[in-house]
Design an enzyme around this catalytic site. Structure first.
Site, PDB file in Angstrom:
ATOM      1  N   CYS A  11       0.790  -1.270  -0.020  1.00  0.00           N
ATOM      2  CA  CYS A  11      -0.063  -0.119  -0.249  1.00  0.00           C
ATOM      3  C   CYS A  11       0.826   1.008  -0.134  1.00  0.00           C
ATOM      4  O   CYS A  11       1.992   1.263   0.532  1.00  0.00           O
ATOM      5  CB  CYS A  11      -0.654  -0.051   1.376  1.00  0.00           C
ATOM      6  SG  CYS A  11      -1.875   1.331   1.360  1.00  0.00           S
ATOM      7  N   CYS A  14      -0.206   6.225   1.994  1.00  0.00           N
ATOM      8  CA  CYS A  14       0.471   7.351   2.954  1.00  0.00           C
ATOM      9  C   CYS A  14       1.715   7.727   2.166  1.00  0.00           C
ATOM     10  O   CYS A  14       2.817   7.139   2.441  1.00  0.00           O
ATOM     11  CB  CYS A  14       0.675   6.737   4.292  1.00  0.00           C
ATOM     12  SG  CYS A  14      -1.067   6.764   5.145  1.00  0.00           S
ATOM     13  N   CYS A  90      -5.120  -1.784   8.678  1.00  0.00           N
ATOM     14  CA  CYS A  90      -4.406  -0.411   8.384  1.00  0.00           C
ATOM     15  C   CYS A  90      -4.479   0.261   9.689  1.00  0.00           C
ATOM     16  O   CYS A  90      -5.185   0.735  10.571  1.00  0.00           O
ATOM     17  CB  CYS A  90      -5.509   0.382   7.517  1.00  0.00           C
ATOM     18  SG  CYS A  90      -4.797   2.171   7.078  1.00  0.00           S
ATOM     19  N   GLN A 214     -15.738  14.805   8.409  1.00  0.00           N
ATOM     20  CA  GLN A 214     -14.361  15.084   8.052  1.00  0.00           C
ATOM     21  C   GLN A 214     -13.555  13.831   8.509  1.00  0.00           C
ATOM     22  O   GLN A 214     -13.859  12.827   9.348  1.00  0.00           O
ATOM     23  CB  GLN A 214     -13.989  16.094   9.066  1.00  0.00           C
ATOM     24  CG  GLN A 214     -14.576  17.572   8.895  1.00  0.00           C
ATOM     25  CD  GLN A 214     -13.836  18.252   7.768  1.00  0.00           C
ATOM     26  OE1 GLN A 214     -13.036  17.778   6.909  1.00  0.00           O
ATOM     27  NE2 GLN A 214     -14.277  19.516   7.503  1.00  0.00           N
ATOM     28  N   CYS A 353      -9.963  22.555   2.092  1.00  0.00           N
ATOM     29  CA  CYS A 353      -9.341  21.094   1.746  1.00  0.00           C
ATOM     30  C   CYS A 353      -8.368  21.168   0.506  1.00  0.00           C
ATOM     31  O   CYS A 353      -7.675  20.228   0.239  1.00  0.00           O
ATOM     32  CB  CYS A 353     -10.368  19.879   1.709  1.00  0.00           C
ATOM     33  SG  CYS A 353     -11.436  19.791   0.781  1.00  0.00           S
TER      34      CYS A 353
END
Length: 405
Positions: A11, A14, A90, A214, A353
């Site tokens: 993955c 991130c 995760c 959020q 954002c």
């Protein structure tokens, strides 16, 4: 934060994980300050407050898992990641989410719901979505191609609920189209409450299945408190604080969502008349529910924010004393920016954002300058960034922000 999925190459969501958290925050903050520096009010001095930070792991309010594998061996991963990598554990997810996801996999096996194959365009189960509250409650949503598996799911659902009492609601989202969108338009309640309470800052928001929430609940609470504090300060500075005149000041929260900013502003400025506007009726239902539960006299309306603001400003009371905007990534756009620029509204709080679209919007509002700002670490370990700015009207035009491209 350590992640064995990242270390194994399974993955890469991130993307900034190899960088120390301090460096992530410093570099993101520096980029945003540079981008927005041309529209800072020079009379305000150093406008940048400390970054808004929260936990770097175990923070995600919602898990969105793509389903692959087979009905007997379902795999819950993320789109674009290594094929066959199961990411239920995760480290971004709060405690309890992994157990719920494993429970859903067991439900899939018992009900024999075949995962949807993108390549073959066959199968039923596309995604599994889990909402987690800070108090350890969960909502499970199963995104299905059709309703053909609903009977089997209902038959085996009681065991999932018995083994995972933290689940307060389960629904199915029907999504027949072959698109990259995570979910469809039709939601079918299978069991439980209509909403989940998500304790955020000083209020409990009521999140319904398809309403926006959020990403980082802890950070969102600080974000709402900051925006409300700036609005209360602006009303006080303008002489519209409680008792200063016979008329209560008005505040509009445009793109109000579940009402986080509006409800916190009602706490910070109790004499103000606050109206929240959001195009999604489901979000407005949740906002009204929260306002009632907290006894806060905030008016929430389901309407297009731009159209409503323009129409309401033409009424007998005119524009509000202050406004809050918290748009999606595309920003408020040229129409609302033009209205704000010409409206005469003295104080605006803009939560964004997407700093690039914020810069574009500020270029269209040269009379509104930044007098306070904070970088908000809503998305740790990624390039995504949130920022909140306080704008004050000035008669002096300013140059456009640097081109974010």
């Amino acid at each position: 934060m350590q992640c064995h999925h990242f270390d194994a190459g399974e993955c890469r969501s991130c993307t900034l994980l190899p960088l120390p958290r301090t460096r992530q925050v410093q570099e993101a903050g520096a980029r945003i300050q540079e981008l927005l520096s041309p529209v800072v009010d020079p009379a305000a001095g150093d406008v940048w407050g400390p970054p808004v930070l929260g936990a770097e792991s175990g923070f995600r309010a919602r898990g969105k898992m793509a389903v692959s594998g087979t009905a007997q061996e379902p795999v819950l991963g993320l789109p674009g990641q290594a094929e066959g990598a199961d990411l239920c554990d995760c480290p971004l997810y709060p405690v309890g989410v992994e157990a719920v996801l494993e429970g859903v996999k067991a439900l899939v096996r018992r009900a024999q719901v075949p995962p949807y194959s993108v390549a073959r365009r066959r199968g039923e189960l596309k995604n599994v979505l889990v909402t987690a509250s800070p108090d350890g409650e969960h909502v499970v949503r199963l995104v299905l191609r059709t309703d053909s598996a609903l009977g089997r799911i209902r038959e085996h659902l009681p065991r999932l609920l018995e083994e995972h009492p933290s689940i307060v609601a389960v629904s199915a989202n029907l999504h027949p189209e072959h698109t990259t969108r995570v979910e469809g338009e039709e939601e079918v309640s299978l069991w439980g409450a209509a909403s989940i309470g998500v304790r955020t800052g000083d209020v409990v928001l009521r999140a319904r299945p398809r309403s926006f929430l959020q990403t980082h609940t802890e950070v969102a609470g600080q974000l709402y408190r900051q925006g409300a504090a700036w609005i209360a300060e602006a009303l006080s500075d303008a002489g519209t604080s409680p008792g200063s005149t016979g008329t209560a000041p008005r505040v509009w929260d445009l793109y109000c969502g579940l009402g986080g900013f509006a409800l916190h502003t009602a706490l910070a400025a109790p004499a103000a008349r606050i109206t929240g506007v959001e195009v999604t009726p489901e979000a407005i239902d949740g906002a009204r529910e929260a306002a009632t539960a907290h006894g806060l006299p905030v008016t929430f309306l389901a309407d297009d924010a731009t159209a409503w603001a323009r129409h309401e400003a033409e009424g007998p009371e005119g524009p509000p004393d202050a406004a809050i905007v918290n748009p999606p990534r595309r920003g408020i756009g040229p129409e609302l920016a033009a209205w704000l620029e010409g409206s005469g509204v003295a104080d605006v709080v803009y939560s964004s954002c997407n700093p690039a679209t914020l810069a574009a919007d500020l270029a269209a509002m040269p009379s509104l300058r930044i007098v306070a700002a904070r970088y908000v670490d809503m998305f740790p370990h990624t390039e995504h960034a949130e920022v909140i700015v306080r704008l004050r009207r000035t008669p002096t035009a300013v140059p456009s922000p640097k081109d974010p491209r």
